[in-house]
Write a protein that holds these residues in place. Structure first.
Motif, PDB file in Angstrom:
ATOM      1  N   TRP A 102      17.923 -22.355  35.836  1.00 33.81           N
ATOM      2  CA  TRP A 102      18.266 -22.263  34.394  1.00 33.81           C
ATOM      3  C   TRP A 102      15.846 -22.252  34.304  1.00 33.81           C
ATOM      4  CZ3 TRP A 102      15.721 -26.501  31.789  1.00 33.81           C
ATOM      5  CH2 TRP A 102      15.771 -26.449  30.508  1.00 33.81           C
ATOM      6  N   ASP A 103      15.987 -21.071  33.234  1.00 32.55           N
ATOM      7  CA  ASP A 103      15.246 -20.638  33.230  1.00 32.55           C
ATOM      8  C   ASP A 103      14.641 -21.456  31.754  1.00 32.55           C
ATOM      9  OD1 ASP A 103      12.568 -18.846  31.869  1.00 32.55           O
ATOM     10  OD2 ASP A 103      13.465 -17.118  32.214  1.00 32.55           O
ATOM     11  N   ARG A 104      13.556 -21.883  32.503  1.00 30.53           N
ATOM     12  CA  ARG A 104      13.228 -23.112  31.097  1.00 30.53           C
ATOM     13  C   ARG A 104      11.977 -22.812  30.234  1.00 30.53           C
ATOM     14  NH1 ARG A 104      13.302 -28.267  33.912  1.00 30.53           N
ATOM     15  NH2 ARG A 104      13.317 -27.892  36.259  1.00 30.53           N
ATOM     16  N   ARG A 105      12.040 -21.121  30.106  1.00 33.30           N
ATOM     17  CA  ARG A 105      11.207 -21.031  28.639  1.00 33.30           C
ATOM     18  C   ARG A 105      12.504 -19.797  27.890  1.00 33.30           C
ATOM     19  NH1 ARG A 105       8.329 -16.354  32.185  1.00 33.30           N
ATOM     20  NH2 ARG A 105      11.207 -16.071  33.065  1.00 33.30           N
ATOM     21  N   GLU A 110      23.292 -28.458  45.484  1.00 36.22           N
ATOM     22  CA  GLU A 110      23.548 -28.241  46.699  1.00 36.22           C
ATOM     23  C   GLU A 110      24.382 -30.504  46.979  1.00 36.22           C
ATOM     24  OE1 GLU A 110      20.314 -29.314  50.047  1.00 36.22           O
ATOM     25  OE2 GLU A 110      19.773 -28.366  48.335  1.00 36.22           O
ATOM     26  N   TYR A 111      24.705 -29.996  47.827  1.00 38.85           N
ATOM     27  CA  TYR A 111      26.146 -31.328  48.103  1.00 38.85           C
ATOM     28  C   TYR A 111      25.790 -31.628  50.256  1.00 38.85           C
ATOM     29  CZ  TYR A 111      28.638 -36.033  46.881  1.00 38.85           C
ATOM     30  OH  TYR A 111      29.668 -36.098  46.524  1.00 38.85           O
ATOM     31  N   SER A 116      23.865 -22.770  38.461  1.00 41.27           N
ATOM     32  CA  SER A 116      23.505 -23.292  39.452  1.00 41.27           C
ATOM     33  C   SER A 116      22.598 -23.920  39.769  1.00 41.27           C
ATOM     34  CB  SER A 116      23.496 -22.494  40.744  1.00 41.27           C
ATOM     35  OG  SER A 116      23.275 -22.509  42.026  1.00 41.27           O
ATOM     36  N   GLU A 117      22.460 -25.534  40.426  1.00 38.13           N
ATOM     37  CA  GLU A 117      21.035 -26.635  40.206  1.00 38.13           C
ATOM     38  C   GLU A 117      20.931 -26.600  38.779  1.00 38.13           C
ATOM     39  OE1 GLU A 117      20.703 -27.731  43.203  1.00 38.13           O
ATOM     40  OE2 GLU A 117      19.626 -26.676  44.446  1.00 38.13           O
ATOM     41  N   VAL A 118      21.654 -26.977  37.792  1.00 37.25           N
ATOM     42  CA  VAL A 118      21.327 -27.706  36.457  1.00 37.25           C
ATOM     43  C   VAL A 118      22.058 -28.695  37.148  1.00 37.25           C
ATOM     44  CG1 VAL A 118      21.986 -25.138  36.079  1.00 37.25           C
ATOM     45  CG2 VAL A 118      23.692 -26.848  35.761  1.00 37.25           C
ATOM     46  N   SER A 119      21.881 -29.353  35.995  1.00 33.72           N
ATOM     47  CA  SER A 119      21.601 -31.349  35.371  1.00 33.72           C
ATOM     48  C   SER A 119      22.824 -31.236  34.605  1.00 33.72           C
ATOM     49  CB  SER A 119      20.650 -31.828  34.799  1.00 33.72           C
ATOM     50  OG  SER A 119      20.126 -31.050  33.419  1.00 33.72           O
ATOM     51  N   VAL A 120      23.460 -32.285  34.247  1.00 27.75           N
ATOM     52  CA  VAL A 120      24.325 -32.900  33.369  1.00 27.75           C
ATOM     53  C   VAL A 120      24.126 -32.316  32.097  1.00 27.75           C
ATOM     54  CG1 VAL A 120      26.223 -34.705  32.739  1.00 27.75           C
ATOM     55  CG2 VAL A 120      25.370 -34.387  35.023  1.00 27.75           C
ATOM     56  N   ALA A 121      22.970 -32.248  32.598  1.00 30.38           N
ATOM     57  CA  ALA A 121      22.669 -32.518  29.921  1.00 30.38           C
ATOM     58  C   ALA A 121      22.639 -30.610  30.476  1.00 30.38           C
ATOM     59  CB  ALA A 121      20.973 -32.453  29.854  1.00 30.38           C
ATOM     60  N   ARG A 122      22.300 -29.754  31.217  1.00 31.45           N
ATOM     61  CA  ARG A 122      22.438 -28.315  31.196  1.00 31.45           C
ATOM     62  C   ARG A 122      23.274 -28.181  30.590  1.00 31.45           C
ATOM     63  NH1 ARG A 122      17.953 -30.365  28.739  1.00 31.45           N
ATOM     64  NH2 ARG A 122      17.373 -30.450  31.080  1.00 31.45           N
ATOM     65  N   ASP A 166      16.627 -27.518  37.810  1.00 31.53           N
ATOM     66  CA  ASP A 166      16.970 -28.776  36.970  1.00 31.53           C
ATOM     67  C   ASP A 166      17.511 -29.753  37.169  1.00 31.53           C
ATOM     68  OD1 ASP A 166      17.108 -29.131  33.998  1.00 31.53           O
ATOM     69  OD2 ASP A 166      18.715 -28.849  34.421  1.00 31.53           O
ATOM     70  N   ALA A 167      18.804 -29.618  38.565  1.00 30.54           N
ATOM     71  CA  ALA A 167      19.746 -30.850  38.987  1.00 30.54           C
ATOM     72  C   ALA A 167      18.886 -32.428  39.056  1.00 30.54           C
ATOM     73  CB  ALA A 167      20.030 -30.770  40.043  1.00 30.54           C
ATOM     74  N   GLU A 168      20.038 -33.207  38.360  1.00 31.55           N
ATOM     75  CA  GLU A 168      19.406 -34.623  39.011  1.00 31.55           C
ATOM     76  C   GLU A 168      18.219 -35.131  40.127  1.00 31.55           C
ATOM     77  OE1 GLU A 168      21.555 -34.742  35.053  1.00 31.55           O
ATOM     78  OE2 GLU A 168      22.065 -33.859  37.201  1.00 31.55           O
ATOM     79  N   THR A 169      17.711 -35.917  40.489  1.00 34.45           N
ATOM     80  CA  THR A 169      16.791 -35.562  41.262  1.00 34.45           C
ATOM     81  C   THR A 169      16.324 -37.250  41.135  1.00 34.45           C
ATOM     82  OG1 THR A 169      14.329 -36.142  40.885  1.00 34.45           O
ATOM     83  CG2 THR A 169      15.154 -33.786  41.657  1.00 34.45           C
ATOM     84  N   PHE A 170      16.633 -38.069  42.904  1.00 31.30           N
ATOM     85  CA  PHE A 170      16.331 -39.247  43.071  1.00 31.30           C
ATOM     86  C   PHE A 170      15.419 -39.934  42.496  1.00 31.30           C
ATOM     87  CE2 PHE A 170      20.091 -38.761  45.621  1.00 31.30           C
ATOM     88  CZ  PHE A 170      21.315 -39.294  45.600  1.00 31.30           C
TER      89      PHE A 170
END
Length: 328
Positions: A119-122, A169-170, A147-153, A320-324
């Motif tokens: 995701w391009d944050r711009r 990644e999992y 790819s590599e996105v959060s639930v919100a996205r 953008d994926a969630e992190t711990f």
């Protein structure tokens, strides 16, 4: 879109993990993989600056159009080298151009699954997904992935167009999808595609000494392989080997079996440059592992037992994926 439980991540055939094989050897691996039963190939604009798509295209041409229809072909756009620098660019005009370039390099008239690589944050994700939806309507791609996105996205994107897959990644040592994405994909009928399911070779017991990585191996910049974290992580390998032996399979197969056990909507795309490893990985789809062993695997290698974050600060800023850290 229903994807095979285990596909082939093709990145390492062109870059990332040390010196890649020659194009001829890479083509031989791909042909062997297809002969062995691989039915999903995952590539990207970024990989090798387009060379990986060209390599995959050669493999598809070699098997012929009849077998092409049996294969799920996945690629990605929105991240590519520009003047030698990896650049995230999710503008619609960029994605349109990259889809067309991918089609040309792959030598196909459509790509079954095309991801927004980052995701391009711009750029609002709806604008990027809208461009991919245009490509679906034009018959250039069959379905849209992220790819590599959060639930919100994911939810924002789903307001614009159907999303078939999320590739994050999992693995046992990277549990980020358990911070919401595993459940969100299950609830909305989206396939969760696990990349690096054997932890970049760690869970395949294939790392050895990180000091011997090739100079351009991307793992040199990953904290878990660096001196301050590696000894603690290496200490997990002897009990991990023993657990795989108890399960009657290889360490890589146990890692893959664990990932697949996380849900019927979860698939894995391990990468390799070795045809024998391709067959080993494919066999994991048919393994029957005692649930008690899978549970012990999840307890042995988990966020609290693994030392170091999965990415350094620069790479973390790209995803953008969630992190711990955010969940703490």
């Amino acid at each position: 879109m229903r994807l095979p439980r285990i596909g082939l991540g093709c990145m390492s055939l062109s870059h990332a993990y040390g010196v890649p094989p020659s194009p001829e050897d890479g083509l031989a691996v791909l042909r062997d993989a297809l002969d062995a039963g691989v039915r999903m190939l995952d590539t990207a604009t970024l990989y090798g600056g387009g060379r990986n798509e060209e390599l995959v295209g050669r493999a598809l041409a070699a098997v012929g159009p009849a077998r092409r229809d049996e294969i799920v072909l996945a690629s990605k756009g929105g991240m590519a080298p520009v003047d030698g620098v990896k650049t995230i660019d999710g503008r619609p005009q960029t994605l349109r151009a990259q889809v067309d370039a991918s089609l040309q390099r792959l030598g196909v008239d459509h790509i079954d699954l095309y991801y927004l690589h980052r995701w391009d944050r711009r750029v609002p994700i709806g604008e990027s997904v809208g461009a991919l939806a245009e490509a679906v309507a034009a018959g250039k791609i069959g379905a849209i992935g992220l790819s590599e996105v959060s639930v919100a996205r994911l939810h924002e994107a789903q307001e614009v167009a159907p999303i078939a897959a999320v590739q994050n990644e999992y693995s046992l040592w990277s549990r980020n999808p358990e911070l919401g994405m595993l459940e969100a994909t299950r609830e909305t009928g989206v396939t969760l595609v696990a990349f690096s399911p054997v932890a970049r070779g760690f869970l395949a017991d294939g790392v050895g000494d990180p000091d011997r990585f090739a100079p351009k191996d991307i793992r040199r910049n990953m904290p878990r392989f660096q001196p301050e974290h590696w000894p603690a992580n290496a200490a997990l390998l002897p009990p991990w080997r023993a657990l795989a032996a108890e399960a009657g399979c290889t360490p890589a197969q146990l890692a893959l079996a664990w990932v697949l056990s996380r849900g019927d909507h979860v698939v894995a795309i391990p990468g390799t440059t070795d045809a024998g490893h391709v067959r080993e990985n494919l066999a994991a789809a048919d393994l029957v592992v005692d649930p008690a062993i899978l549970q012990r695997a999840g307890e042995l290698i988990d966020t609290p037992t693994v030392s170091g974050p999965r990415y350094n600060a620069a790479s973390s800023a790209e995803v953008d994926a969630e992190t711990f850290d955010e969940a703490a």
